[in-house]
Scaffold this active site. Structure first.
Site, PDB file in Angstrom:
ATOM      1  N   GLY A   7      11.156  36.298   4.198  1.00 45.40           N
ATOM      2  CA  GLY A   7       9.769  36.733   4.043  1.00 45.40           C
ATOM      3  C   GLY A   7       9.153  36.188   2.773  1.00 45.40           C
ATOM      4  O   GLY A   7       8.359  36.846   2.098  1.00 45.40           O
ATOM      5  N   GLY A  10       5.290  36.196   1.993  1.00 48.75           N
ATOM      6  CA  GLY A  10       4.576  37.454   2.095  1.00 48.75           C
ATOM      7  C   GLY A  10       4.167  38.011   0.743  1.00 48.75           C
ATOM      8  O   GLY A  10       4.285  37.358  -0.298  1.00 48.75           O
ATOM      9  N   TYR A 140       8.660  51.442  13.479  1.00 52.27           N
ATOM     10  CA  TYR A 140       8.911  50.724  12.231  1.00 52.27           C
ATOM     11  C   TYR A 140       9.810  51.553  11.308  1.00 52.27           C
ATOM     12  O   TYR A 140      10.762  51.031  10.707  1.00 52.27           O
ATOM     13  CB  TYR A 140       7.581  50.426  11.543  1.00 52.27           C
ATOM     14  N   PRO A 167      10.293  50.847  -2.051  1.00 56.16           N
ATOM     15  CA  PRO A 167       9.045  50.853  -2.810  1.00 56.16           C
ATOM     16  C   PRO A 167       8.033  51.793  -2.174  1.00 56.16           C
ATOM     17  O   PRO A 167       8.086  52.067  -0.969  1.00 56.16           O
ATOM     18  CB  PRO A 167       8.568  49.401  -2.713  1.00 56.16           C
ATOM     19  N   THR A 168       7.135  52.300  -2.980  1.00 55.01           N
ATOM     20  CA  THR A 168       5.974  52.988  -2.427  1.00 55.01           C
ATOM     21  C   THR A 168       4.976  51.923  -1.965  1.00 55.01           C
ATOM     22  O   THR A 168       5.318  50.751  -1.860  1.00 55.01           O
ATOM     23  CB  THR A 168       5.373  53.947  -3.468  1.00 55.01           C
ATOM     24  N   ASN A 169       3.747  52.293  -1.681  1.00 49.97           N
ATOM     25  CA  ASN A 169       2.777  51.374  -1.071  1.00 49.97           C
ATOM     26  C   ASN A 169       2.510  50.170  -1.972  1.00 49.97           C
ATOM     27  O   ASN A 169       2.048  50.326  -3.105  1.00 49.97           O
ATOM     28  CB  ASN A 169       1.469  52.111  -0.807  1.00 49.97           C
ATOM     29  N   LYS A 191     -12.921  44.942   3.898  1.00 52.27           N
ATOM     30  CA  LYS A 191     -14.038  45.681   4.480  1.00 52.27           C
ATOM     31  C   LYS A 191     -15.205  45.782   3.491  1.00 52.27           C
ATOM     32  O   LYS A 191     -16.374  45.638   3.866  1.00 52.27           O
ATOM     33  CB  LYS A 191     -13.568  47.075   4.889  1.00 52.27           C
ATOM     34  N   ARG A 212      -1.383  58.777  -2.152  1.00 51.24           N
ATOM     35  CA  ARG A 212      -0.374  57.724  -2.116  1.00 51.24           C
ATOM     36  C   ARG A 212      -0.033  57.257  -3.541  1.00 51.24           C
ATOM     37  O   ARG A 212      -0.865  57.299  -4.443  1.00 51.24           O
ATOM     38  CB  ARG A 212      -0.870  56.509  -1.311  1.00 51.24           C
ATOM     39  N   ASP A 274      -6.013  60.139   9.594  1.00 52.98           N
ATOM     40  CA  ASP A 274      -5.598  60.009   8.199  1.00 52.98           C
ATOM     41  C   ASP A 274      -4.144  59.572   8.078  1.00 52.98           C
ATOM     42  O   ASP A 274      -3.713  59.133   7.023  1.00 52.98           O
ATOM     43  CB  ASP A 274      -5.750  61.356   7.473  1.00 52.98           C
TER      44      ASP A 274
END
Length: 318
Positions: A7, A10, A140, A167-169, A191, A212, A274
Site C-alpha cells: 500500500g 496510499g 472490513y 491507529p485512530t482516524n 466537499k 473522533r 452518524d
C-alpha cells in the site's frame, strides 16, 4: 535492512515517504535502510501468486503491511461482503509470504473500527475481541480484526515476529478525497472546495456530534518507524493522540471551512447516518514506552491537508 511497504502509494505510505525523504536510484533510503513502496502495479495482493511474486522480487527483511481495501462509512454500508473478502485475502497472502520468506518482522495496520460496538470507554488493546464491531462496517472490521488472530497463530506455531498497530482516524496529504468513498476529513475538504467553487452551502452528512481522535499521517509514519526498532511484542499497540484531543465532526468541519476560506452557509444533514458515536482510544501503552512524542495539532494538520488539496486538486485521488 530491506523494508517492503505494501500500500505504498496510499495515505500512510506517502507519509512514510515524506518522513524518510531520501530518494536515490529508485529506492528510498533512511538511516541505512532501503524501502520499497509497493503499489497495485507491482501486483494484486488479493491474488496469492502475485503476492508471492512480489516477495520473490523484493526479498524483504521487514514488512510494513498497509495495503487494504478501504472506504468511508457509506461505501462500507454498501459493500460489506467485498470489504471482508478482499481484506481477508490480502492479509492471509501477505502474512503467509512473510512466513515463507522468513521476514524478520512484519507490522500490520489495523483500525479502531475493529473494537466492539458495545463497550466501555476508553478502549484499549485488551478489548479487541470482547464483542462484535459496529454493523456499519462489519466486513472490513472483522477482516482487520483477524490480522491479530493470524499474528498470534504464526507467533505461537512458528515464532514469527508479526505485530500490529491500531491507529485512530488517519488524515493528511495524498488521502482519498472521494466524497462518498473517502474518510471524513478528506471528504469534508473536497466537499467544502466544491461548495466554495459553486457558491453553495457546505453540507455535512450527519449531525456533527460524533467524536473522533485523528492522527496526522506523518505522525503515524514516524511512530511506525519507531515501532520497527522498538516494539517487538506480538500484541497490538494503539497509536493515537491523547484522549483529551478527541474532537467532534462539527469541530472538524468548522476547521475545514476556516482553512478552505469558506464563508458560506454550513449545514448539517441529520437525515444521514452518524455511524458509531465515539471510539475513544487509550494510548497509555504507547505513552508508557514513548512518553515524549509530540503530535501535530488537529488545526495545523487540517491546514496542511487543505493547502495540499488546493494545490494538487487536479491530480488528487477523488
Amino acid at each position: 535492512m530491506k523494508i517492503l511497504v505494501t500500500g505504498g502509494s496510499g495515505l500512510v505510505g506517502s507519509g512514510i515517504k515524506r518522513v524518510t525523504n531520501n530518494y536515490s536510484k529508485g529506492h528510498y533510503l533512511y538511516e541505512g535502510r532501503e524501502f520499497y513502496f509497493a503499489t497495485s502495479s507491482d501486483g494484486n495482493l488479493v491474488n496469492y501468486e502475485e503476492t508471492k511474486s512480489l516477495f520473490e522480487k523484493i526479498k524483504p527483511t521487514h514488512v510494513i503491511h498497509l495495503a487494504a481495501k478501504v472506504g468511508g462509512l457509506f461505501s462500507n454500508l454498501r459493500q460489506n461482503v467485498e470489504f471482508f473478502n478482499d481484506n481477508m485475502d490480502i492479509n492471509r497472502n501477505v502474512l503467509h509470504c512473510c512466513y515463507l520468506y522468513k521476514v524478520e518482522k512484519c507490522i500490520s495496520c489495523l483500525s479502531t473500527c475493529i473494537f466492539p460496538n458495545k463497550t466501555t470507554y476508553p478502549i484499549d488493546e485488551t478489548m479487541i475481541h470482547n464483542g462484535g464491531p459496529h454493523e456499519s462496517n462489519i466486513g472490513y472490521s472483522y477482516a482487520k480484526r483477524m490480522i491479530d488472530v493470524i499474528n498470534h497463530c504464526y507467533n505461537s506455531q512458528y515464532g514469527c515476529n508479526f505485530t500490529s498497530i491500531i491507529p485512530t482516524n488517519i488524515y493528511g496529504p495524498n488521502d482519498n478525497f472521494n466524497i462518498e468513498d473517502g474518510h471524513v476529513i478528506p471528504g469534508l475538504i473536497h466537499k467544502c472546495y466544491l461548495a466554495k467553487e459553486k457558491n453553495e452551502d457546505f453540507v455535512i452528512w450527519g449531525s456533527g456530534t460524533p467524536l473522533r481522535q485523528f492522527i496526522y499521517a506523518d505522525d503515524l509514519a514516524r511512530l511506525i518507524l519507531w515501532c520497527l526498532d522498538n516494539y517487538d511484542n506480538h500484541e497490538p499497540i494503539i497509536l493515537s493522540v491523547d484522549e483529551e484531543d478527541e474532537v467532534s465532526i462539527k469541530e472538524v468541519a468548522l476547521l475545514v471551512a476556516k482553512h478552505m476560506n469558506f464563508e458560506g452557509n454550513i449545514v448539517f444533514d441529520s437525515s444521514k447516518s452518524d455511524g458509531q458515536f465515539k471510539k475513544t482510544a487509550n494510548n497509555k501503552k504507547l505513552r508508557s514506552i514513548y512518553p515524549d512524542y509530540k503530535f501535530q495539532s488537529i488545526e495545523n494538520g487540517i491546514k496542511t491537508t487543505c493547502d495540499w488539496f488546493k494545490k494538487n486538486f487536479e491530480n488528487a485521488r477523488k
